[in-house]
Design a protein around this motif. Structure first.
Motif, PDB file in Angstrom:
ATOM      1  N   ARG A  92       0.845  -1.195   0.000  1.00 39.03           N
ATOM      2  CA  ARG A  92       0.000   0.000   0.000  1.00 39.03           C
ATOM      3  C   ARG A  92       0.879   1.242   0.000  1.00 39.03           C
ATOM      4  NH1 ARG A  92      -2.732  -0.199   6.058  1.00 39.03           N
ATOM      5  NH2 ARG A  92      -0.890   0.456   7.261  1.00 39.03           N
ATOM      6  N   GLN A  93       0.309   2.289  -0.556  1.00 36.38           N
ATOM      7  CA  GLN A  93       1.011   3.567  -0.599  1.00 36.38           C
ATOM      8  C   GLN A  93       0.040   4.663  -0.192  1.00 36.38           C
ATOM      9  OE1 GLN A  93       2.994   4.468  -4.302  1.00 36.38           O
ATOM     10  NE2 GLN A  93       4.314   5.949  -3.292  1.00 36.38           N
ATOM     11  N   ALA A  94       0.320   5.243   0.953  1.00 32.81           N
ATOM     12  CA  ALA A  94      -0.490   6.359   1.436  1.00 32.81           C
ATOM     13  C   ALA A  94       0.048   7.657   0.841  1.00 32.81           C
ATOM     14  CB  ALA A  94      -0.438   6.402   2.957  1.00 32.81           C
ATOM     15  N   PRO A  95      -0.768   8.693   0.783  1.00 36.52           N
ATOM     16  CA  PRO A  95      -0.314   9.965   0.223  1.00 36.52           C
ATOM     17  C   PRO A  95       0.934  10.476   0.925  1.00 36.52           C
ATOM     18  CG  PRO A  95      -2.678   9.994   0.518  1.00 36.52           C
ATOM     19  CD  PRO A  95      -2.190   8.730   1.158  1.00 36.52           C
ATOM     20  N   GLY A  96       1.945  10.781   0.137  1.00 37.05           N
ATOM     21  CA  GLY A  96       3.177  11.330   0.687  1.00 37.05           C
ATOM     22  C   GLY A  96       4.096  10.316   1.339  1.00 37.05           C
ATOM     23  N   LYS A  97       3.745   9.052   1.239  1.00 32.60           N
ATOM     24  CA  LYS A  97       4.562   8.013   1.868  1.00 32.60           C
ATOM     25  C   LYS A  97       5.050   7.009   0.829  1.00 32.60           C
ATOM     26  CE  LYS A  97       2.494   8.281   6.453  1.00 32.60           C
ATOM     27  NZ  LYS A  97       1.921   7.507   7.592  1.00 32.60           N
ATOM     28  N   GLU A  98       6.043   6.246   1.233  1.00 32.19           N
ATOM     29  CA  GLU A  98       6.569   5.219   0.347  1.00 32.19           C
ATOM     30  C   GLU A  98       5.644   4.005   0.326  1.00 32.19           C
ATOM     31  OE1 GLU A  98      11.372   6.135   0.761  1.00 32.19           O
ATOM     32  OE2 GLU A  98      10.539   4.250   1.487  1.00 32.19           O
ATOM     33  N   ARG A  99       5.727   3.264  -0.765  1.00 30.33           N
ATOM     34  CA  ARG A  99       4.954   2.041  -0.871  1.00 30.33           C
ATOM     35  C   ARG A  99       5.569   0.995   0.069  1.00 30.33           C
ATOM     36  NH1 ARG A  99       3.427   0.153  -6.878  1.00 30.33           N
ATOM     37  NH2 ARG A  99       3.061   2.422  -6.877  1.00 30.33           N
ATOM     38  N   GLU A 100       4.722   0.309   0.805  1.00 33.22           N
ATOM     39  CA  GLU A 100       5.207  -0.651   1.779  1.00 33.22           C
ATOM     40  C   GLU A 100       4.482  -1.984   1.646  1.00 33.22           C
ATOM     41  OE1 GLU A 100       4.251   0.239   5.851  1.00 33.22           O
ATOM     42  OE2 GLU A 100       2.246   0.991   5.352  1.00 33.22           O
ATOM     43  N   LEU A 101       5.210  -3.057   1.920  1.00 30.01           N
ATOM     44  CA  LEU A 101       4.607  -4.384   1.940  1.00 30.01           C
ATOM     45  C   LEU A 101       3.821  -4.543   3.231  1.00 30.01           C
ATOM     46  CD1 LEU A 101       4.446  -7.268   0.638  1.00 30.01           C
ATOM     47  CD2 LEU A 101       6.332  -7.859   2.186  1.00 30.01           C
ATOM     48  N   ILE A 102       2.573  -4.966   3.126  1.00 28.67           N
ATOM     49  CA  ILE A 102       1.782  -5.192   4.326  1.00 28.67           C
ATOM     50  C   ILE A 102       1.419  -6.654   4.525  1.00 28.67           C
ATOM     51  CG2 ILE A 102       0.846  -2.854   4.490  1.00 28.67           C
ATOM     52  CD1 ILE A 102      -1.725  -3.993   3.174  1.00 28.67           C
ATOM     53  N   ALA A 103       1.410  -7.427   3.461  1.00 29.15           N
ATOM     54  CA  ALA A 103       1.083  -8.846   3.591  1.00 29.15           C
ATOM     55  C   ALA A 103       1.682  -9.620   2.428  1.00 29.15           C
ATOM     56  CB  ALA A 103      -0.422  -9.064   3.637  1.00 29.15           C
TER      57      ALA A 103
ATOM     58  N   PHE B 192      10.101 -14.411  -1.123  1.00 37.13           N
ATOM     59  CA  PHE B 192       9.676 -13.384  -0.185  1.00 37.13           C
ATOM     60  C   PHE B 192      10.675 -12.233  -0.110  1.00 37.13           C
ATOM     61  CE2 PHE B 192       7.774 -11.315   3.286  1.00 37.13           C
ATOM     62  CZ  PHE B 192       8.782 -10.954   4.172  1.00 37.13           C
ATOM     63  N   SER B 193      10.149 -11.023  -0.122  1.00 40.17           N
ATOM     64  CA  SER B 193      10.951  -9.843   0.104  1.00 40.17           C
ATOM     65  C   SER B 193      10.027  -8.711   0.524  1.00 40.17           C
ATOM     66  CB  SER B 193      11.704  -9.435  -1.162  1.00 40.17           C
ATOM     67  OG  SER B 193      12.403  -8.229  -0.952  1.00 40.17           O
ATOM     68  N   VAL B 194      10.543  -7.798   1.317  1.00 40.20           N
ATOM     69  CA  VAL B 194       9.780  -6.593   1.659  1.00 40.20           C
ATOM     70  C   VAL B 194      10.084  -5.470   0.683  1.00 40.20           C
ATOM     71  CG1 VAL B 194       9.676  -7.194   4.100  1.00 40.20           C
ATOM     72  CG2 VAL B 194      11.529  -5.731   3.256  1.00 40.20           C
ATOM     73  N   HIS B 195      10.990  -5.693  -0.247  1.00 39.73           N
ATOM     74  CA  HIS B 195      11.433  -4.657  -1.171  1.00 39.73           C
ATOM     75  C   HIS B 195      10.672  -4.709  -2.494  1.00 39.73           C
ATOM     76  CE1 HIS B 195      14.631  -3.752   1.574  1.00 39.73           C
ATOM     77  NE2 HIS B 195      15.075  -4.992   1.514  1.00 39.73           N
ATOM     78  N   MET B 196      10.187  -3.564  -2.905  1.00 41.82           N
ATOM     79  CA  MET B 196       9.445  -3.469  -4.161  1.00 41.82           C
ATOM     80  C   MET B 196      10.234  -4.014  -5.339  1.00 41.82           C
ATOM     81  SD  MET B 196       7.808   0.326  -3.962  1.00 41.82           S
ATOM     82  CE  MET B 196       7.555   0.275  -5.730  1.00 41.82           C
ATOM     83  N   ARG B 197      11.525  -3.798  -5.331  1.00 41.31           N
ATOM     84  CA  ARG B 197      12.343  -4.150  -6.503  1.00 41.31           C
ATOM     85  C   ARG B 197      12.361  -5.656  -6.764  1.00 41.31           C
ATOM     86  NH1 ARG B 197      16.046  -2.500  -2.539  1.00 41.31           N
ATOM     87  NH2 ARG B 197      17.352  -4.179  -1.709  1.00 41.31           N
ATOM     88  N   GLU B 198      11.977  -6.443  -5.789  1.00 44.56           N
ATOM     89  CA  GLU B 198      11.979  -7.895  -5.970  1.00 44.56           C
ATOM     90  C   GLU B 198      10.688  -8.407  -6.594  1.00 44.56           C
ATOM     91  OE1 GLU B 198      15.765  -7.916  -4.588  1.00 44.56           O
ATOM     92  OE2 GLU B 198      14.649  -9.565  -5.485  1.00 44.56           O
ATOM     93  N   TYR B 199       9.738  -7.513  -6.801  1.00 40.52           N
ATOM     94  CA  TYR B 199       8.447  -7.902  -7.355  1.00 40.52           C
ATOM     95  C   TYR B 199       8.411  -7.523  -8.825  1.00 40.52           C
ATOM     96  CZ  TYR B 199       7.005  -8.917  -2.635  1.00 40.52           C
ATOM     97  OH  TYR B 199       6.909  -9.469  -1.372  1.00 40.52           O
ATOM     98  N   ASP B 200       8.186  -8.512  -9.663  1.00 43.60           N
ATOM     99  CA  ASP B 200       8.289  -8.330 -11.100  1.00 43.60           C
ATOM    100  C   ASP B 200       6.987  -7.861 -11.734  1.00 43.60           C
ATOM    101  OD1 ASP B 200      10.184 -11.345 -11.087  1.00 43.60           O
ATOM    102  OD2 ASP B 200      10.933  -9.286 -11.075  1.00 43.60           O
ATOM    103  N   ASN B 201       5.887  -8.209 -11.140  1.00 40.38           N
ATOM    104  CA  ASN B 201       4.591  -7.942 -11.762  1.00 40.38           C
ATOM    105  C   ASN B 201       3.697  -7.222 -10.760  1.00 40.38           C
ATOM    106  OD1 ASN B 201       4.775  -9.754 -14.354  1.00 40.38           O
ATOM    107  ND2 ASN B 201       5.495 -11.019 -12.673  1.00 40.38           N
ATOM    108  N   TRP B 202       3.012  -6.193 -11.262  1.00 39.27           N
ATOM    109  CA  TRP B 202       2.183  -5.363 -10.403  1.00 39.27           C
ATOM    110  C   TRP B 202       0.796  -5.176 -10.983  1.00 39.27           C
ATOM    111  CZ3 TRP B 202       3.726  -3.147  -5.748  1.00 39.27           C
ATOM    112  CH2 TRP B 202       5.082  -3.317  -5.422  1.00 39.27           C
TER     113      TRP B 202
END
Length: 121
Positions: free
Chosen positions: A37-48, A101-111
């Motif tokens: 999820r990405q809240a306004p003004g914040k970085e995208r974060e893994l939540i689940a 598994f990773s908490v980093h966006m860069r490890e996710y290939d498809n969105w």
């Protein structure tokens, strides 16, 4: 794999929403799936996150005990059940696929394209 998220909307604090991510392609079951999820003004974060079989999950501390991730490999879907929603859960929610598994966006290939959740107080 191509992903499409849905189920967002406006809900009052304390309410529930269920997000769904539909995947196309035959290799869905090869991937672990994450909800960011990405809240306004914040970085995208893994939540689940849920691994390929559904046997292992991860939750960020901010949602643990309130959100539940699940998947159905026969239907190529991954869901996020969100209960006891708070105004701070307001964000755009994205599903994404990764080989491990990773908490980093860069490890996710498809969105997926994102679905907006607004929680009113």
């Amino acid at each position: 794999v191509q992903l499409q998220a849905s189920g967002g909307g406006l809900v009052q604090a304390g309410g529930s929403l269920r997000l769904s991510c539909a995947a196309s392609g035959r290799t869905f079951s090869n991937y672990g799936m994450g909800w960011f999820r990405q809240a306004p003004g914040k970085e995208r974060e893994l939540i689940a996150y849920i691994n390929w079989s559904g046997g292992s999950t991860y939750y960020a501390g901010s949602v643990k005990g309130r959100f539940t991730i699940s998947r159905d490999n026969a239907k190529n879907t991954v869901d996020l059940q969100m209960n006891s929603l708070k105004p701070e859960d307001t964000a755009v929610y994205y599903c994404a696929a990764a080989s491990t598994f990773s908490v980093h966006m860069r490890e996710y290939d498809n969105w997926g394209q994102g679905t907006e959740v607004t929680v009113s107080s």
